[in-house]
Scaffold this motif. Structure first.
Motif, mmCIF file in Angstrom:
data_model
loop_
_atom_site.group_PDB
_atom_site.id
_atom_site.type_symbol
_atom_site.label_atom_id
_atom_site.label_comp_id
_atom_site.label_asym_id
_atom_site.label_seq_id
_atom_site.Cartn_x
_atom_site.Cartn_y
_atom_site.Cartn_z
ATOM 1 N N SER A 281 0.691 -1.251 -0.034
ATOM 2 C CA SER A 281 0.287 -0.019 -0.118
ATOM 3 C C SER A 281 0.916 1.276 -0.081
ATOM 4 O O SER A 281 0.308 2.216 -0.353
ATOM 5 N N LEU A 282 2.039 1.175 0.451
ATOM 6 C CA LEU A 282 2.925 2.387 0.588
ATOM 7 C C LEU A 282 4.188 2.420 -0.784
ATOM 8 O O LEU A 282 4.648 3.236 -0.604
ATOM 9 N N ARG B 244 5.185 5.509 -2.550
ATOM 10 C CA ARG B 244 4.167 6.508 -1.701
ATOM 11 C C ARG B 244 5.163 7.313 -0.838
ATOM 12 O O ARG B 244 4.373 7.723 0.164
ATOM 13 N N THR C 212 5.351 17.605 -1.503
ATOM 14 C CA THR C 212 5.285 16.351 -2.271
ATOM 15 C C THR C 212 4.225 15.488 -1.377
ATOM 16 O O THR C 212 3.017 15.027 -2.062
ATOM 17 N N LEU C 213 3.768 15.601 -0.130
ATOM 18 C CA LEU C 213 2.898 14.870 0.598
ATOM 19 C C LEU C 213 1.610 15.762 0.509
ATOM 20 O O LEU C 213 0.577 15.306 0.167
ATOM 21 N N ASN D 196 1.324 13.288 -3.977
ATOM 22 C CA ASN D 196 2.285 12.414 -4.637
ATOM 23 C C ASN D 196 3.034 11.458 -3.584
ATOM 24 O O ASN D 196 3.866 10.754 -4.016
ATOM 25 N N ALA D 197 2.838 11.676 -2.331
ATOM 26 C CA ALA D 197 3.154 10.573 -1.298
ATOM 27 C C ALA D 197 2.256 10.524 -0.059
ATOM 28 O O ALA D 197 1.359 11.568 -0.015
ATOM 29 N N ASP D 198 2.187 9.292 0.491
ATOM 30 C CA ASP D 198 1.606 9.190 1.698
ATOM 31 C C ASP D 198 2.276 9.490 2.910
ATOM 32 O O ASP D 198 1.799 9.718 4.077
#
Length: 389
Positions: free
Chosen positions: A178-179, A182, A243-244, A248-250
């Motif tokens: 899931s990551l 990310r 980015t977060l 575009n990132a988790d």
């Protein structure tokens, strides 16, 4: 246990970044932006002169004593919220107007090494990063004082804030399906937060390294896998946070104070601390030798390291370095005694810094392979050569 005083780090080696996912932090040096606190003189690239300031003694403080007055140029890698709070209080107390230039630790080092550059204010004070980021910079070889403690943490996107199953508890969880791809990671060659997280990932305590240590193949294999999964490498914390926020990132691997400030400012992120290992370092401040505004520079450093300045640091969600001031609570922030400091020998990691950064560059460029694999390849080449002979 309480947080130990971390060791300093040797001078940065130059590392050329080639990975396509490198995200720049904007201009080489950025000035404190909109919402800058009262007392900060805003300047920009191309504006070398700090505007005329009040003359010393022009105002009186609450107790009737004359204020210092004058001006000051501050180069800092610290978060904007922290800088604004500290500068506002310092300016209020002293009457000194402060021009703020922000950038990553590597950017500040480069600027200082270049000396007096037309169109840029000359630094009177440097604040942010460990002392030895500035090793070899004329006028900063000594006299830097610890100001706040940097602690590595995860900034989590809104979708992970309430999810116990998906939110990472440690570095190993960054490789879950899931990551994958990310994760935003600051470049350890240019940013203190990136270095803290890299050392933690390489440590035995991180678990993900399966008992490795800095320089061990098994530790670097984890880092390689994280990058291969598509981690976004950012030049600094500003870029990682953006980015977060851009979706575009988790997860962004940043400093504790930046993660906490982001959560409070946006209400769309949360904070988590790696359960297995936390990188820790002391950010420093100091007056630049031979600076133009030496009296004001000395006053600023004394304020930062004094109790009043340390309280402002703590209220801005950074960890102070004095025993009688505690970091502001909330956000489930762990106390100093509850932080499991990375088990890697800090002195050993510091001595290996250039080697670590060189290996990081090879991993980033896709040129690294475990020693065993390289030996096998060499043997295969040797056997092939013998067969041809």
């Amino acid at each position: 246990m309480s947080l130990p005083k971390p060791s300093g780090l040797p001078r940065l080696s130059e590392v050329k970044l080639t990975r396509r996912t490198l995200v720049a932090g904007g201009a080489a040096l950025v000035v404190a932006g909109a919402g800058v606190a009262v007392g900060v003189t805003r300047c920009s690239r191309g504006a070398a002169d700090v505007p005329v300031e009040p003359t010393a003694g022009a105002e009186a403080s609450e107790d009737g004593a004359a204020k210092l007055g004058g001006k000051l140029s501050l180069y800092t890698s610290c978060p904007e919220e922290l800088v604004n709070d500290v500068v506002a209080r310092f300016s209020q107390d002293t009457g000194v107007a402060v021009a703020v230039v922000r950038g990553s630790e590597a950017e500040l080092v480069g600027q200082l090494a270049d000396g007096d550059v037309p169109g840029k204010p000359v630094a009177d004070v440097v604040w942010g990063g460990e002392a030895l980021w500035y090793a070899g910079v004329e006028g900063l070889s000594s006299g830097l004082e610890p100001v706040q403690r940097e602690v590595g943490a995860f900034a989590l996107a809104e979708g992970l804030a309430g999810s116990k199953t998906e939110a990472p508890a440690g570095y190993a969880d960054l490789l879950t399906a899931s990551l994958a791809g990310r994760v935003a990671l600051c470049n350890p060659a240019s940013c203190e937060a990136g270095w803290l997280h890299l050392v933690a990932m390489l440590s035995e305590a991180a678990g993900a390294s399966a008992g490795g240590a800095p320089g061990d193949d098994v530790s670097w294999a984890f880092v390689q896998e994280l990058l291969a999964a598509g981690a976004v490498i950012c030049a600094d914390e500003d870029a990682a946070v953006q980015t977060l926020l851009d979706g575009n990132a988790d997860v962004a691997l940043v400093s504790e104070q930046r993660a906490r400030q982001l959560a409070r400012r946006t209400g769309q992120t949360s904070v988590a601390w790696p359960e297995s290992a936390v990188g820790v370092a002391d950010a420093c401040a100091g007056a630049v030798g031979g600076c133009l505004n030496e009296q004001q520079a000395t006053a600023f450093v004394e304020f930062l390291t004094g109790r009043d300045g340390q309280q402002v640091v703590a209220d801005a969600l950074a960890r102070p370095v004095v025993d009688d001031v505690q970091v502001a609570g909330g956000d489930d922030v762990p106390a100093d005694d509850d932080v499991e400091v990375v088990a890697t020998d800090a002195d050993a990691a510091a001595k290996q810094r250039e080697e670590i950064l060189a290996t990081w560059a090879r991993v980033l460029a896709g040129e690294w392979a475990p020693a065993a694999a390289e030996e096998d390849a060499a043997e295969d080449e040797g056997e092939a050569g013998e067969a041809q002979a």
